[in-house]
Design a protein around this motif. Structure first.
Motif, PDB file in Angstrom:
ATOM      1  N   LEU A 194      94.733  24.099  60.785  1.00  0.00           N
ATOM      2  CA  LEU A 194      93.496  23.403  60.405  1.00  0.00           C
ATOM      3  C   LEU A 194      92.700  22.961  61.626  1.00  0.00           C
ATOM      4  O   LEU A 194      91.474  23.092  61.665  1.00  0.00           O
ATOM      5  N   GLN A 195      93.412  22.444  62.622  1.00  0.00           N
ATOM      6  CA  GLN A 195      92.727  21.997  63.833  1.00  0.00           C
ATOM      7  C   GLN A 195      92.044  23.170  64.527  1.00  0.00           C
ATOM      8  O   GLN A 195      90.889  23.073  64.952  1.00  0.00           O
ATOM      9  N   GLN A 196      92.725  24.299  64.623  1.00  0.00           N
ATOM     10  CA  GLN A 196      92.171  25.482  65.303  1.00  0.00           C
ATOM     11  C   GLN A 196      90.977  26.048  64.523  1.00  0.00           C
ATOM     12  O   GLN A 196      89.959  26.404  65.119  1.00  0.00           O
ATOM     13  N   VAL A 197      91.084  26.125  63.203  1.00  0.00           N
ATOM     14  CA  VAL A 197      89.984  26.635  62.372  1.00  0.00           C
ATOM     15  C   VAL A 197      88.750  25.741  62.536  1.00  0.00           C
ATOM     16  O   VAL A 197      87.635  26.230  62.655  1.00  0.00           O
ATOM     17  N   LEU A 234      85.060  34.387  66.390  1.00  0.00           N
ATOM     18  CA  LEU A 234      84.053  35.340  65.935  1.00  0.00           C
ATOM     19  C   LEU A 234      84.567  36.721  66.292  1.00  0.00           C
ATOM     20  O   LEU A 234      84.329  37.244  67.377  1.00  0.00           O
ATOM     21  N   ASP A 235      85.315  37.291  65.373  1.00  0.00           N
ATOM     22  CA  ASP A 235      86.020  38.545  65.602  1.00  0.00           C
ATOM     23  C   ASP A 235      86.124  39.276  64.267  1.00  0.00           C
ATOM     24  O   ASP A 235      86.187  38.617  63.215  1.00  0.00           O
ATOM     25  N   TYR A 270      91.644  36.136  61.491  1.00  0.00           N
ATOM     26  CA  TYR A 270      92.954  35.575  61.156  1.00  0.00           C
ATOM     27  C   TYR A 270      94.048  36.125  62.073  1.00  0.00           C
ATOM     28  O   TYR A 270      95.024  35.440  62.367  1.00  0.00           O
ATOM     29  N   ARG A 271      93.848  37.334  62.553  1.00  0.00           N
ATOM     30  CA  ARG A 271      94.769  37.893  63.544  1.00  0.00           C
ATOM     31  C   ARG A 271      94.652  37.099  64.838  1.00  0.00           C
ATOM     32  O   ARG A 271      95.660  36.714  65.437  1.00  0.00           O
ATOM     33  N   VAL A 272      93.421  36.824  65.261  1.00  0.00           N
ATOM     34  CA  VAL A 272      93.188  36.066  66.489  1.00  0.00           C
ATOM     35  C   VAL A 272      93.752  34.653  66.349  1.00  0.00           C
ATOM     36  O   VAL A 272      94.413  34.145  67.268  1.00  0.00           O
ATOM     37  N   LEU A 273      93.520  34.007  65.209  1.00  0.00           N
ATOM     38  CA  LEU A 273      94.093  32.674  64.986  1.00  0.00           C
ATOM     39  C   LEU A 273      95.609  32.722  65.092  1.00  0.00           C
ATOM     40  O   LEU A 273      96.228  31.846  65.707  1.00  0.00           O
ATOM     41  N   GLY A 274      96.204  33.740  64.510  1.00  0.00           N
ATOM     42  CA  GLY A 274      97.649  33.894  64.584  1.00  0.00           C
ATOM     43  C   GLY A 274      98.137  34.053  66.007  1.00  0.00           C
ATOM     44  O   GLY A 274      99.159  33.469  66.390  1.00  0.00           O
ATOM     45  N   GLU A 275      97.415  34.848  66.818  1.00  0.00           N
ATOM     46  CA  GLU A 275      97.799  35.020  68.222  1.00  0.00           C
ATOM     47  C   GLU A 275      97.738  33.695  68.965  1.00  0.00           C
ATOM     48  O   GLU A 275      98.635  33.368  69.745  1.00  0.00           O
ATOM     49  N   VAL A 276      96.699  32.917  68.725  1.00  0.00           N
ATOM     50  CA  VAL A 276      96.537  31.619  69.399  1.00  0.00           C
ATOM     51  C   VAL A 276      97.656  30.667  68.985  1.00  0.00           C
ATOM     52  O   VAL A 276      98.185  29.918  69.808  1.00  0.00           O
ATOM     53  N   LEU A 277      98.037  30.712  67.712  1.00  0.00           N
ATOM     54  CA  LEU A 277      98.993  29.745  67.174  1.00  0.00           C
ATOM     55  C   LEU A 277     100.430  30.253  67.115  1.00  0.00           C
ATOM     56  O   LEU A 277     101.328  29.519  66.718  1.00  0.00           O
ATOM     57  N   PRO A 301      80.186  29.163  58.381  1.00  0.00           N
ATOM     58  CA  PRO A 301      79.516  28.726  59.605  1.00  0.00           C
ATOM     59  C   PRO A 301      78.462  27.665  59.305  1.00  0.00           C
ATOM     60  O   PRO A 301      77.958  27.582  58.179  1.00  0.00           O
ATOM     61  N   ILE A 302      78.165  26.879  60.303  1.00  0.00           N
ATOM     62  CA  ILE A 302      77.027  25.973  60.241  1.00  0.00           C
ATOM     63  C   ILE A 302      75.984  26.570  61.170  1.00  0.00           C
ATOM     64  O   ILE A 302      76.187  26.650  62.382  1.00  0.00           O
ATOM     65  N   LEU A 303      74.910  27.034  60.581  1.00  0.00           N
ATOM     66  CA  LEU A 303      73.889  27.755  61.335  1.00  0.00           C
ATOM     67  C   LEU A 303      72.752  26.824  61.729  1.00  0.00           C
ATOM     68  O   LEU A 303      72.383  25.922  60.975  1.00  0.00           O
ATOM     69  N   GLU A 304      72.186  27.067  62.880  1.00  0.00           N
ATOM     70  CA  GLU A 304      71.032  26.314  63.360  1.00  0.00           C
ATOM     71  C   GLU A 304      69.789  26.961  62.753  1.00  0.00           C
ATOM     72  O   GLU A 304      69.472  28.112  63.066  1.00  0.00           O
ATOM     73  N   PRO A 305      69.081  26.244  61.857  1.00  0.00           N
ATOM     74  CA  PRO A 305      67.954  26.856  61.143  1.00  0.00           C
ATOM     75  C   PRO A 305      66.893  27.473  62.059  1.00  0.00           C
ATOM     76  O   PRO A 305      66.400  28.564  61.788  1.00  0.00           O
ATOM     77  N   GLY A 306      66.542  26.809  63.133  1.00  0.00           N
ATOM     78  CA  GLY A 306      65.504  27.322  64.024  1.00  0.00           C
ATOM     79  C   GLY A 306      65.842  28.672  64.610  1.00  0.00           C
ATOM     80  O   GLY A 306      64.959  29.520  64.798  1.00  0.00           O
ATOM     81  N   SER A 307      67.105  28.917  64.889  1.00  0.00           N
ATOM     82  CA  SER A 307      67.502  30.200  65.463  1.00  0.00           C
ATOM     83  C   SER A 307      67.395  31.338  64.440  1.00  0.00           C
ATOM     84  O   SER A 307      67.414  32.505  64.806  1.00  0.00           O
ATOM     85  N   LEU A 308      67.268  30.983  63.166  1.00  0.00           N
ATOM     86  CA  LEU A 308      67.124  31.972  62.106  1.00  0.00           C
ATOM     87  C   LEU A 308      65.676  32.110  61.647  1.00  0.00           C
ATOM     88  O   LEU A 308      65.390  32.779  60.656  1.00  0.00           O
TER      89      LEU A 308
END
Length: 163
Positions: free
Chosen positions: A11-14, A20-21, A25-32, A57-64
């Motif tokens: 939960l902390q890592q997520v 962004l891959d 979930y594979r990357v999360l597994g490698e980290v953990l 994701p939480i997107l920044e509206p201006g960038s969109l």
């Protein structure tokens, strides 16, 4: 609700650094230090138990290209709630559409590239829903506040209830 140390670490890592891959979930597994399948099973279980509502994701509206948004409250007759909500949901710029108790019982946000487009969308929703203008509150953003809320999952509570 009991969370084992591996759930807490996941939960902390997520929350802090979701990868962004193509296979996050594979990357999360490698980290953990856990297999991709275990990550997915744990997240599914945490979702089923109500610990996680969703991962997004939480997107920044201006960038969109979004520079205008508003919160709208409508008085909708109860017998028309589903019909009006369905109309509102047809618009790409609408999010957070939900029913509430009280006189103003349908609330949603609308976002658009500019103020003109935003007002055109809102006018069209009102026209199509046949809700009188007097029964619509347009509550545009006066000032934006950004909060970074994070929950600590790493430490297990001690017997005395303190981290």
């Amino acid at each position: 609700m009991h969370l084992d140390p591996r759930d807490r670490a996941l939960l902390q890592q997520v929350q802090d650094d979701f990868p962004l891959d193509p296979r996050p979930y594979r990357v999360l597994g490698e980290v953990l230090g856990m297999p991709e399948r275990e990550v997915m099973e744990r997240l599914t279980d945490l979702s089923r138990r109500g610990v996680i509502r969703h991962i997004a994701p939480i997107l920044e509206p201006g960038s969109l290209g979004i520079s205008a948004s508003t919160l709208v409250a409508m008085r909708v007759p109860k017998e028309r709630m589903h019909e009006v909500a369905a109309i509102v949901n047809e618009y790409d710029g609408v999010s957070h559409n939900y029913r509430r108790d009280g006189d103003y019982n349908l609330w949603f946000t609308v976002a658009a590239a500019g103020e003109g487009e935003l007002l055109d969308t809102l006018d069209e929703i009102i026209r199509r829903s046949m809700i009188p203008f007097r029964d619509v509150l347009n509550l545009p953003i006066a000032r934006r506040f950004k909060l970074d809320v994070r929950f600590r999952f790493l430490a297990e509570e001690d017997d005395d209830g303190q981290d």
